[in-house]
Design an enzyme around this catalytic site. Structure first.
Site, mmCIF file in Angstrom:
data_model
loop_
_atom_site.group_PDB
_atom_site.id
_atom_site.type_symbol
_atom_site.label_atom_id
_atom_site.label_comp_id
_atom_site.label_asym_id
_atom_site.label_seq_id
_atom_site.Cartn_x
_atom_site.Cartn_y
_atom_site.Cartn_z
ATOM 1 C CD GLN A 11 36.648 35.992 37.420
ATOM 2 O OE1 GLN A 11 36.880 34.461 36.923
ATOM 3 N NE2 GLN A 11 37.119 36.751 37.073
ATOM 4 C CG ASP A 27 30.540 27.456 60.715
ATOM 5 O OD1 ASP A 27 30.173 27.791 59.485
ATOM 6 O OD2 ASP A 27 29.783 28.892 61.638
ATOM 7 C CB ALA A 61 36.389 43.505 43.728
ATOM 8 C CE1 TYR A 126 39.959 46.535 39.861
ATOM 9 C CE2 TYR A 126 41.771 46.494 38.963
ATOM 10 C CZ TYR A 126 40.707 45.783 39.689
ATOM 11 O OH TYR A 126 41.052 44.349 40.114
ATOM 12 C CE LYS A 130 41.388 45.383 44.070
ATOM 13 N NZ LYS A 130 40.669 44.218 45.208
ATOM 14 C CD1 TRP A 151 46.472 39.666 33.585
ATOM 15 C CD2 TRP A 151 46.971 38.743 32.424
ATOM 16 N NE1 TRP A 151 47.181 40.480 33.159
ATOM 17 C CE2 TRP A 151 47.839 39.577 31.916
ATOM 18 C CE3 TRP A 151 47.254 37.232 31.304
ATOM 19 C CZ2 TRP A 151 48.388 40.122 30.818
ATOM 20 C CZ3 TRP A 151 48.167 37.319 30.420
ATOM 21 C CH2 TRP A 151 48.547 38.849 30.093
HETATM 22 N N1 LIG Z 1 38.850 39.470 37.671
HETATM 23 C C1 LIG Z 1 40.750 39.803 37.670
HETATM 24 O O1 LIG Z 1 41.011 40.224 36.657
HETATM 25 C C2 LIG Z 1 41.103 40.505 38.368
HETATM 26 C C3 LIG Z 1 42.643 40.663 38.261
HETATM 27 C C4 LIG Z 1 43.231 40.833 39.265
HETATM 28 C C5 LIG Z 1 43.187 41.011 40.483
HETATM 29 N N2 LIG Z 1 41.172 40.774 41.423
HETATM 30 C C6 LIG Z 1 40.974 40.952 42.178
HETATM 31 O O2 LIG Z 1 40.336 39.771 42.766
HETATM 32 C C7 LIG Z 1 39.286 39.654 43.806
HETATM 33 C C8 LIG Z 1 37.945 39.084 43.425
HETATM 34 O O3 LIG Z 1 37.871 39.345 42.494
HETATM 35 P P1 LIG Z 1 36.222 38.378 40.957
HETATM 36 O O4 LIG Z 1 36.965 38.115 39.536
HETATM 37 O O5 LIG Z 1 36.183 37.453 42.259
HETATM 38 O O6 LIG Z 1 35.805 40.108 41.456
HETATM 39 P P2 LIG Z 1 33.795 39.241 41.112
HETATM 40 O O7 LIG Z 1 33.919 38.190 39.990
HETATM 41 O O8 LIG Z 1 33.270 41.171 39.775
HETATM 42 O O9 LIG Z 1 33.098 39.315 41.742
HETATM 43 C C9 LIG Z 1 33.140 40.558 42.686
HETATM 44 C C10 LIG Z 1 32.050 40.543 43.879
HETATM 45 O O10 LIG Z 1 31.837 41.145 44.565
HETATM 46 C C11 LIG Z 1 30.202 41.937 44.812
HETATM 47 N N3 LIG Z 1 30.288 43.668 45.097
HETATM 48 C C12 LIG Z 1 30.521 44.338 44.084
HETATM 49 N N4 LIG Z 1 29.614 45.975 45.279
HETATM 50 C C13 LIG Z 1 29.752 45.072 46.326
HETATM 51 C C14 LIG Z 1 29.268 45.532 48.108
HETATM 52 N N5 LIG Z 1 29.392 46.889 48.241
HETATM 53 N N6 LIG Z 1 29.576 44.366 49.016
HETATM 54 C C15 LIG Z 1 29.177 43.064 48.128
HETATM 55 N N7 LIG Z 1 29.845 42.764 47.332
HETATM 56 C C16 LIG Z 1 29.795 43.907 46.633
HETATM 57 C C17 LIG Z 1 29.375 41.908 43.252
HETATM 58 O O11 LIG Z 1 28.154 42.052 42.750
HETATM 59 P P3 LIG Z 1 28.199 42.949 41.251
HETATM 60 O O12 LIG Z 1 28.678 41.742 40.796
HETATM 61 O O13 LIG Z 1 26.637 42.793 42.019
HETATM 62 O O14 LIG Z 1 28.790 44.299 41.494
HETATM 63 C C18 LIG Z 1 30.353 40.424 42.953
HETATM 64 O O15 LIG Z 1 29.731 39.304 43.561
HETATM 65 C C19 LIG Z 1 39.300 41.698 43.561
HETATM 66 O O16 LIG Z 1 39.447 41.695 44.948
HETATM 67 C C20 LIG Z 1 39.581 41.844 42.414
HETATM 68 O O17 LIG Z 1 39.419 43.076 42.178
HETATM 69 C C21 LIG Z 1 41.010 40.354 40.237
#
Ligand SMILES: NC(=O)c1ccc[n+]([C@@H]2O[C@H](COP(=O)([O-])OP(=O)(O)OC[C@H]3O[C@@H](n4cnc5c(N)ncnc54)[C@H](OP(=O)(O)O)[C@@H]3O)[C@@H](O)[C@H]2O)c1
Length: 284
Positions: A11, A27, A61, A126, A130, A151
């Site tokens: 995302q 870049d 993540a 989780y 983190k 969220w």
């Molecule tokens: N989503 C939420 O509600 C939320 C809330 C608070 C904080 N956050 C934090 O915000 C950040 C961004 O979250 P997001 O929702 O954008 O996450 P996301 O949509 O789950 O994207 C994470 C990306 O990381 C990739 N990934 C997984 N394992 C990997 C590896 N070993 N090497 C390289 N890439 C890898 C995933 O690939 P796959 O899809 O193939 O696994 C996915 O493309 C994260 O740190 C998350 O913990 C998220």
């Protein structure tokens, strides 16, 4: 300035891609697991030395909160060990590491918005992994920024906004919890904030921690009602208690983040949460 985005197919990574053309001095180098598996220390080291990014934005993540309860080892590998790898390699080449963390590091027992100095006490696998990632950044990165958010939703991937729209179209009624309160965060707003602070952040050394979410406060019930209303869908949203919708992972019942520090230090304006929900829905 070369900026490496890890986990760029998620995302946050995708929202950075969308905004990239507004930052002609940057870049961007986009990677996800196929190009750079961040759990592989040797590959990370090699990649960093070969490409010499000045900034790393770690968007990678393990974000499957409920799955993490039964697979904490994998969650730890991606959310903590891999973050240690990135931090060590960033330090070797003198790069700034920008790492994203979560409101789930808190237990949710507060009634005041959480500050960066508040005690952490994660209640889920989780959240624990983190928090271990944050500790790895503090221990191994010379120059780093950790941004906790909450969220997250966006125009990409699976998230609450898309789920509500999908089920809202299929069903007459949806039940959503109203006793978990926090702030939805539009990944595009977070992406913009991160890109905007880079020039100032580069001047700094050591590790600094910030909170970022959209402005305002909502329950998941409020969030769902807003999504349904803005989508023009006819579906009744009923409030329920968390105990009536049991899930494997414990969620904090209150996780509003205090954003004063990031706003004051970098002079950024943060949009109100429902204005951003509207913007996201218009893009879908
Ligand atoms: N989503 C939420 O509600 C939320 C809330 C608070 C904080 N956050 C934090 O915000 C950040 C961004 O979250 P997001 O929702 O954008 O996450 P996301 O949509 O789950 O994207 C994470 C990306 O990381 C990739 N990934 C997984 N394992 C990997 C590896 N070993 N090497 C390289 N890439 C890898 C995933 O690939 P796959 O899809 O193939 O696994 C996915 O493309 C994260 O740190 C998350 O913990 C998220």
């Amino acid at each position: 300035m070369r900026i490496l985005i890890t986990g760029s197919k998620g995302q946050l990574g995708n929202e950075i891609r969308v905004l990239a053309k507004g930052y002609p001095d940057f870049d961007f180098l986009y990677t996800d697991i196929d190009e750079l598996d961040i759990t592989d220390q040797l590959k990370v080291d090699e990649f960093f030395i070969c490409n010499m990014p000045q900034v790393i934005i770690n968007c990678a993540a393990y974000t499957a909160v409920d799955k993490a309860e039964s697979d904490e080892a994998t969650a730890h590998l991606i959310n903590a060990t891999a973050v240690e790898n990135l931090s060590k390699s960033a330090t070797k080449i003198g790069a700034l590491m920008i790492h994203v963390s979560t409101d789930y590091v808190f237990d949710g027992n507060s009634y005041l918005p959480y500050c960066e100095t508040d005690e952490t006490n994660p209640q889920s696998a989780y959240g624990r992994t983190k928090l271990a990632g944050e500790e790895a950044v503090r221990q191994y990165a010379n120059k780093a920024i950790i941004i906790r958010t909450s969220w997250l939703y966006s125009a990409f991937g699976n998230n609450f906004v898309k789920t509500m729209i999908k089920y809202g179209k299929e069903r007459k009624e949806l039940k959503v919890v109203y006793d978990q309160v926090g702030t939805p965060t539009y990944a595009r707003d977070l992406a913009k904030a991160i890109l905007d602070i880079i020039p100032s952040a580069l001047q700094h050394s050591g590790t600094d921690l910030f909170h970022y979410s959209n402005e305002g406060v909502a329950s998941w019930y409020d969030f769902a009602r807003t999504v349904i209303a803005f989508s023009g869908i006819s579906c009744d949203i009923k409030p329920i208690l968390t105990k009536d919708y049991p899930l494997p992972a414990h969620r904090p019942c209150f996780s509003v983040l205090n954003k004063s520090k990031i706003k004051e230090k970098y002079n950024i304006e943060i949009p109100y949460w429902s204005d951003s929900v509207k913007d996201c829905i218009q893009r879908l």
